[in-house]
Design a protein around this motif. Structure first.
Motif, PDB file in Angstrom:
ATOM      1  N   LEU A 180      -9.555  -7.636  -0.388  1.00 55.60           N
ATOM      2  CA  LEU A 180      -9.631  -8.140  -1.753  1.00 55.60           C
ATOM      3  C   LEU A 180      -9.416  -9.647  -1.879  1.00 55.60           C
ATOM      4  O   LEU A 180     -10.257 -10.337  -2.470  1.00 55.60           O
ATOM      5  N   PRO A 181      -8.344 -10.220  -1.342  1.00 53.55           N
ATOM      6  CA  PRO A 181      -8.134 -11.663  -1.536  1.00 53.55           C
ATOM      7  C   PRO A 181      -9.265 -12.532  -0.995  1.00 53.55           C
ATOM      8  O   PRO A 181      -9.534 -13.606  -1.527  1.00 53.55           O
ATOM      9  N   ALA A 182      -9.943 -12.092   0.038  1.00 56.93           N
ATOM     10  CA  ALA A 182     -11.031 -12.866   0.625  1.00 56.93           C
ATOM     11  C   ALA A 182     -12.199 -13.035  -0.347  1.00 56.93           C
ATOM     12  O   ALA A 182     -12.931 -14.013  -0.278  1.00 56.93           O
ATOM     13  N   GLY A 183     -12.365 -12.122  -1.253  1.00 57.35           N
ATOM     14  CA  GLY A 183     -13.478 -12.198  -2.187  1.00 57.35           C
ATOM     15  C   GLY A 183     -13.125 -12.749  -3.555  1.00 57.35           C
ATOM     16  O   GLY A 183     -14.007 -12.938  -4.386  1.00 57.35           O
ATOM     17  N   LEU A 184     -11.857 -13.015  -3.787  1.00 62.06           N
ATOM     18  CA  LEU A 184     -11.440 -13.496  -5.100  1.00 62.06           C
ATOM     19  C   LEU A 184     -11.722 -14.978  -5.293  1.00 62.06           C
ATOM     20  O   LEU A 184     -11.610 -15.763  -4.347  1.00 62.06           O
ATOM     21  N   GLU A 185     -12.049 -15.345  -6.492  1.00 60.04           N
ATOM     22  CA  GLU A 185     -12.158 -16.747  -6.854  1.00 60.04           C
ATOM     23  C   GLU A 185     -10.893 -17.099  -7.619  1.00 60.04           C
ATOM     24  O   GLU A 185     -10.567 -16.476  -8.626  1.00 60.04           O
ATOM     25  N   VAL A 186     -10.162 -18.084  -7.104  1.00 65.21           N
ATOM     26  CA  VAL A 186      -8.882 -18.456  -7.687  1.00 65.21           C
ATOM     27  C   VAL A 186      -8.950 -19.879  -8.210  1.00 65.21           C
ATOM     28  O   VAL A 186      -9.266 -20.803  -7.462  1.00 65.21           O
TER      29      VAL A 186
ATOM     30  N   THR B  46      -4.420  -0.148   2.515  1.00 61.36           N
ATOM     31  CA  THR B  46      -4.080  -1.364   3.263  1.00 61.36           C
ATOM     32  C   THR B  46      -5.339  -2.162   3.574  1.00 61.36           C
ATOM     33  O   THR B  46      -5.386  -3.385   3.362  1.00 61.36           O
ATOM     34  N   ARG B  47      -6.384  -1.490   4.054  1.00 59.63           N
ATOM     35  CA  ARG B  47      -7.647  -2.194   4.360  1.00 59.63           C
ATOM     36  C   ARG B  47      -8.244  -2.826   3.107  1.00 59.63           C
ATOM     37  O   ARG B  47      -8.681  -3.978   3.132  1.00 59.63           O
ATOM     38  N   ALA B  48      -8.259  -2.087   2.011  1.00 66.34           N
ATOM     39  CA  ALA B  48      -8.804  -2.624   0.762  1.00 66.34           C
ATOM     40  C   ALA B  48      -7.990  -3.827   0.296  1.00 66.34           C
ATOM     41  O   ALA B  48      -8.550  -4.834  -0.150  1.00 66.34           O
TER      42      ALA B  48
ATOM     43  N   ALA C 237       0.835  -1.208   0.000  1.00 67.66           N
ATOM     44  CA  ALA C 237       0.000   0.000   0.000  1.00 67.66           C
ATOM     45  C   ALA C 237       0.869   1.256   0.000  1.00 67.66           C
ATOM     46  O   ALA C 237       0.589   2.216  -0.724  1.00 67.66           O
ATOM     47  N   LEU C 238       1.927   1.248   0.783  1.00 68.70           N
ATOM     48  CA  LEU C 238       2.837   2.389   0.828  1.00 68.70           C
ATOM     49  C   LEU C 238       3.489   2.617  -0.531  1.00 68.70           C
ATOM     50  O   LEU C 238       3.570   3.755  -1.009  1.00 68.70           O
ATOM     51  N   GLN C 239       3.922   1.550  -1.196  1.00 65.76           N
ATOM     52  CA  GLN C 239       4.514   1.691  -2.528  1.00 65.76           C
ATOM     53  C   GLN C 239       3.507   2.300  -3.498  1.00 65.76           C
ATOM     54  O   GLN C 239       3.853   3.160  -4.300  1.00 65.76           O
ATOM     55  N   PHE C 240       2.266   1.849  -3.420  1.00 65.45           N
ATOM     56  CA  PHE C 240       1.228   2.366  -4.307  1.00 65.45           C
ATOM     57  C   PHE C 240       1.004   3.860  -4.075  1.00 65.45           C
ATOM     58  O   PHE C 240       0.954   4.647  -5.021  1.00 65.45           O
ATOM     59  N   VAL C 241       0.888   4.259  -2.812  1.00 59.02           N
ATOM     60  CA  VAL C 241       0.662   5.673  -2.490  1.00 59.02           C
ATOM     61  C   VAL C 241       1.855   6.517  -2.931  1.00 59.02           C
ATOM     62  O   VAL C 241       1.683   7.618  -3.463  1.00 59.02           O
ATOM     63  N   ARG C 242       3.056   6.007  -2.740  1.00 52.51           N
ATOM     64  CA  ARG C 242       4.239   6.732  -3.202  1.00 52.51           C
ATOM     65  C   ARG C 242       4.195   6.940  -4.712  1.00 52.51           C
ATOM     66  O   ARG C 242       4.511   8.021  -5.208  1.00 52.51           O
ATOM     67  N   LYS C 243       3.819   5.908  -5.437  1.00 48.48           N
ATOM     68  CA  LYS C 243       3.771   5.993  -6.895  1.00 48.48           C
ATOM     69  C   LYS C 243       2.710   6.989  -7.349  1.00 48.48           C
ATOM     70  O   LYS C 243       2.955   7.843  -8.182  1.00 48.48           O
ATOM     71  N   VAL C 244       1.514   6.882  -6.779  1.00 44.66           N
ATOM     72  CA  VAL C 244       0.409   7.750  -7.186  1.00 44.66           C
ATOM     73  C   VAL C 244       0.673   9.204  -6.810  1.00 44.66           C
ATOM     74  O   VAL C 244       0.422  10.117  -7.595  1.00 44.66           O
TER      75      VAL C 244
END
Length: 76
Positions: free
Chosen positions: A61-67, A55-57, A26-33
C-alpha cells in the motif's frame, strides 16, 4: 476499529516501517476482525494465513500512495 494501530508511512513514521511493525499491525487487525486474540488450534491455519495476506497488502500500500503531492516510491 484498531485505534492502536499506528500509521506506517511518512510523515507519521519518518523512516520506512520494519517488517515486524507491519506484521504486528496485520496481527492486530486480524485479532479485531476475528474476535480472537489467539485462535483455537482448528482455526490457527486460517488465522495465520489472514495475517500473511494482510501483511503483504500493508507492505504494498505505501508504495502506491501519493503523499502531499508526491508520488511514493514504487515497489519492485
Amino acid at each position: 476499529m484498531c485505534r492502536s494501530i499506528k500509521t506506517l508511512r511518512p510523515p507519521a513514521l519518518p523512516e520506512e516501517a520494519t517488517e515486524e511493525e507491519v506484521r504486528a499491525a496485520a496481527l492486530q487487525f486480524v485479532r479485531k476482525v476475528s474476535g480472537f486474540r489467539t485462535p483455537a488450534a482448528h482455526n490457527r491455519e486460517v488465522f495465520d494465513h489472514a495475517v500473511d495476506v494482510i501483511t503483504r497488502a500493508a507492505q504494498e500500500l505505501p508504495a502506491g500512495l501519493e503523499v502531499r503531492g508526491r508520488t511514493a516510491r514504487r515497489a519492485g
